[in-house]
Scaffold this motif. Structure first.
Motif, PDB file in Angstrom:
ATOM      1  N   ALA A 202       0.832  -1.199   0.000  1.00 59.72           N
ATOM      2  CA  ALA A 202       0.000   0.000   0.000  1.00 59.72           C
ATOM      3  C   ALA A 202       0.869   1.253   0.000  1.00 59.72           C
ATOM      4  CB  ALA A 202      -0.931  -0.001   1.208  1.00 59.72           C
ATOM      5  N   ILE A 203       1.927   1.227   0.805  1.00 60.44           N
ATOM      6  CA  ILE A 203       2.857   2.357   0.844  1.00 60.44           C
ATOM      7  C   ILE A 203       3.427   2.630  -0.536  1.00 60.44           C
ATOM      8  CG2 ILE A 203       5.143   3.056   1.671  1.00 60.44           C
ATOM      9  CD1 ILE A 203       4.418   1.761   4.353  1.00 60.44           C
ATOM     10  N   ASP A 204       3.812   1.583  -1.251  1.00 58.47           N
ATOM     11  CA  ASP A 204       4.361   1.758  -2.602  1.00 58.47           C
ATOM     12  C   ASP A 204       3.363   2.446  -3.519  1.00 58.47           C
ATOM     13  OD1 ASP A 204       6.737   0.545  -1.885  1.00 58.47           O
ATOM     14  OD2 ASP A 204       6.141  -1.437  -2.596  1.00 58.47           O
ATOM     15  N   GLN A 205       2.095   2.060  -3.409  1.00 61.09           N
ATOM     16  CA  GLN A 205       1.070   2.660  -4.273  1.00 61.09           C
ATOM     17  C   GLN A 205       0.854   4.135  -3.941  1.00 61.09           C
ATOM     18  OE1 GLN A 205      -0.524   1.273  -6.965  1.00 61.09           O
ATOM     19  NE2 GLN A 205       0.948  -0.400  -6.649  1.00 61.09           N
ATOM     20  N   TYR A 206       0.847   4.467  -2.666  1.00 61.37           N
ATOM     21  CA  TYR A 206       0.675   5.880  -2.295  1.00 61.37           C
ATOM     22  C   TYR A 206       1.869   6.717  -2.753  1.00 61.37           C
ATOM     23  CZ  TYR A 206      -3.185   4.259   0.621  1.00 61.37           C
ATOM     24  OH  TYR A 206      -4.353   3.690   1.064  1.00 61.37           O
ATOM     25  N   LYS A 207       3.052   6.137  -2.672  1.00 58.94           N
ATOM     26  CA  LYS A 207       4.242   6.852  -3.136  1.00 58.94           C
ATOM     27  C   LYS A 207       4.181   7.082  -4.642  1.00 58.94           C
ATOM     28  CE  LYS A 207       7.578   5.596   0.457  1.00 58.94           C
ATOM     29  NZ  LYS A 207       8.833   4.863   0.759  1.00 58.94           N
ATOM     30  N   LEU A 208       3.672   6.100  -5.393  1.00 59.10           N
ATOM     31  CA  LEU A 208       3.510   6.267  -6.835  1.00 59.10           C
ATOM     32  C   LEU A 208       2.508   7.379  -7.135  1.00 59.10           C
ATOM     33  CD1 LEU A 208       3.462   2.527  -7.985  1.00 59.10           C
ATOM     34  CD2 LEU A 208       5.216   4.242  -8.529  1.00 59.10           C
ATOM     35  N   ALA A 209       1.439   7.427  -6.342  1.00 58.45           N
ATOM     36  CA  ALA A 209       0.457   8.498  -6.527  1.00 58.45           C
ATOM     37  C   ALA A 209       1.082   9.865  -6.266  1.00 58.45           C
ATOM     38  CB  ALA A 209      -0.734   8.274  -5.608  1.00 58.45           C
ATOM     39  N   LEU A 210       1.944   9.939  -5.254  1.00 59.02           N
ATOM     40  CA  LEU A 210       2.581  11.209  -4.903  1.00 59.02           C
ATOM     41  C   LEU A 210       3.652  11.628  -5.901  1.00 59.02           C
ATOM     42  CD1 LEU A 210       2.755  10.696  -1.045  1.00 59.02           C
ATOM     43  CD2 LEU A 210       1.392  12.405  -2.260  1.00 59.02           C
ATOM     44  N   ARG A 211       4.173  10.682  -6.673  1.00 59.41           N
ATOM     45  CA  ARG A 211       5.097  11.069  -7.738  1.00 59.41           C
ATOM     46  C   ARG A 211       4.377  11.894  -8.806  1.00 59.41           C
ATOM     47  NH1 ARG A 211       8.598   5.562  -9.095  1.00 59.41           N
ATOM     48  NH2 ARG A 211       9.542   5.319  -7.011  1.00 59.41           N
ATOM     49  N   LYS A 212       3.129  11.502  -9.067  1.00 59.12           N
ATOM     50  CA  LYS A 212       2.335  12.231 -10.055  1.00 59.12           C
ATOM     51  C   LYS A 212       1.844  13.561  -9.500  1.00 59.12           C
ATOM     52  CE  LYS A 212       0.603   8.267 -12.702  1.00 59.12           C
ATOM     53  NZ  LYS A 212      -0.618   7.590 -13.203  1.00 59.12           N
ATOM     54  N   ASN A 213       1.494  13.554  -8.208  1.00 65.09           N
ATOM     55  CA  ASN A 213       0.972  14.769  -7.573  1.00 65.09           C
ATOM     56  C   ASN A 213       1.469  14.819  -6.135  1.00 65.09           C
ATOM     57  OD1 ASN A 213      -0.403  16.953  -6.569  1.00 65.09           O
ATOM     58  ND2 ASN A 213      -2.455  16.089  -6.863  1.00 65.09           N
ATOM     59  N   PRO A 214       2.602  15.489  -5.906  1.00 64.58           N
ATOM     60  CA  PRO A 214       3.208  15.522  -4.561  1.00 64.58           C
ATOM     61  C   PRO A 214       2.316  16.123  -3.483  1.00 64.58           C
ATOM     62  CG  PRO A 214       4.748  16.300  -6.229  1.00 64.58           C
ATOM     63  CD  PRO A 214       3.417  16.210  -6.896  1.00 64.58           C
ATOM     64  N   ASP A 215       1.301  16.883  -3.886  1.00 65.62           N
ATOM     65  CA  ASP A 215       0.416  17.519  -2.914  1.00 65.62           C
ATOM     66  C   ASP A 215      -0.948  16.833  -2.821  1.00 65.62           C
ATOM     67  OD1 ASP A 215       2.255  19.469  -2.166  1.00 65.62           O
ATOM     68  OD2 ASP A 215       1.696  20.772  -3.824  1.00 65.62           O
ATOM     69  N   ASP A 216      -1.063  15.631  -3.373  1.00 67.47           N
ATOM     70  CA  ASP A 216      -2.339  14.920  -3.340  1.00 67.47           C
ATOM     71  C   ASP A 216      -2.749  14.647  -1.894  1.00 67.47           C
ATOM     72  OD1 ASP A 216      -4.555  13.307  -3.770  1.00 67.47           O
ATOM     73  OD2 ASP A 216      -3.339  11.508  -4.007  1.00 67.47           O
ATOM     74  N   PRO A 217      -3.813  15.292  -1.412  1.00 68.44           N
ATOM     75  CA  PRO A 217      -4.177  15.158   0.008  1.00 68.44           C
ATOM     76  C   PRO A 217      -4.592  13.752   0.398  1.00 68.44           C
ATOM     77  CG  PRO A 217      -5.898  16.299  -1.203  1.00 68.44           C
ATOM     78  CD  PRO A 217      -4.746  16.171  -2.150  1.00 68.44           C
TER      79      PRO A 217
END
Length: 294
Positions: free
Chosen positions: A42-57
């Motif tokens: 799950a952590i890996d997936q959230y990190k991938l999401a944050l690569r696209k949008n570092p401010d994704d709340p």
């Protein structure tokens, strides 16, 4: 410290604008993996999401929650602080307060909760959490005061009713204890903790039938809990409902066969039932004998 789920439609981020989560995303995959207990993935997936949008709340918050679950308080705190730099978010501030409290920084934790309460007058949670900490410290009257304040804001807040009932139980004030626990169960009938707490209170007050009813509901929610079946067996045994007791004891043994008291109770019940059958047999034989020899 609840995870933001796939169906969450908005997040307070710089005002009242809602930012819907995309239907297919690393964020949603992270939620699914977390629910499956696969926290590292799950952590890996959230990190991938944050690569696209570092401010994704969404991803910032959920990643912080996973870190906090894992005891990585430093990493979690940094993420909550990043969220709070952008907006005032009650859940992030409450979770940050929990980290401070766990670290032993009580004053900073209470300051965060006070800020959360002041900035979100419509939420009972900051006051309720503060009451929880006061209760842990043994300041029961202060805790009750915070719980009462929380319920004045939200009179449907099941968790606060449970906490308030718990305080009254600790003070041996059985009426308000039962009333608040009953309200918690009414508002959240599928919450196992509330059902068990109310069952315990009924059991203490010798109201075994109501305790049985509550624990039967709990057993449906958690069918793999051997301890619930043991409690039910004991209660049925107390009420001399021996067939029901046998059924629940055997259910417990099927899950976990390591409790000698359960086997002892089974032996006792089978002994009693055996004696009853012998008496019934003697009565039938006597009746038959009288019928043959009037």
């Amino acid at each position: 410290m609840r995870l933001l789920g796939v169906l969450l439609t908005g997040f307070m981020w710089g005002g009242c604008v809602n930012y819907p989560a995309p239907n297919e995303s690393h964020f949603n995959r992270g939620v699914e993996l977390y629910d499956q207990g696969k926290h590292a993935e799950a952590i890996d997936q959230y990190k991938l999401a944050l690569r696209k949008n570092p401010d994704d709340p969404f991803s910032l918050y959920n990643l912080a929650v996973v870190y906090q679950d894992q005891g990585k308080h430093k990493e979690a705190a940094l993420l909550y602080q990043k969220i709070l730099e952008k907006t005032e978010d009650t859940n992030s501030r409450i979770n940050l307060a929990a980290i401070h409290y766990d670290r032993g920084d009580r004053d900073l934790a209470f300051k965060e909760l006070q800020t959360a309460a002041e900035n979100n007058h419509d939420s009972a949670e900051p006051l309720s959490v503060r009451g929880e900490y006061l209760e842990r410290e043994g300041s029961l009257e202060e805790a009750k005061n915070k719980y009462t304040q929380a319920l004045a804001i939200d009179d449907k807040h099941a968790l606060t009713y449970y906490r308030l009932g718990r305080v009254y139980c600790k003070q041996e004030n059985h009426g308000p204890c039962r009333e608040n626990l009953e309200k918690a169960v009414e508002l959240a009938p599928k919450t196992l903790t509330y059902l068990e707490a109310l069952a315990t209170q009924n059991e203490k007050n010798k109201n075994s039938i109501e305790a049985i009813h509550l624990l039967e509901r709990a057993s449906v929610l958690e069918p793999d809990r051997a301890d619930i079946y043991v409690r039910l067996g004991n209660l049925y045994k107390t009420e001399k409902l021996y067939q029901n007791a046998l059924k629940r004891y055997w259910s417990a043994i099927a899950i976990k066969d390591d409790n000698p008291n359960v086997h002892r109770s089974l032996a006792q019940i089978y002994g009693w039932l055996g004696e009853q059958e012998l008496k019934e047999l003697e009565n039938l034989e006597d009746q038959n004998s009288l019928a043959k020899n009037p």
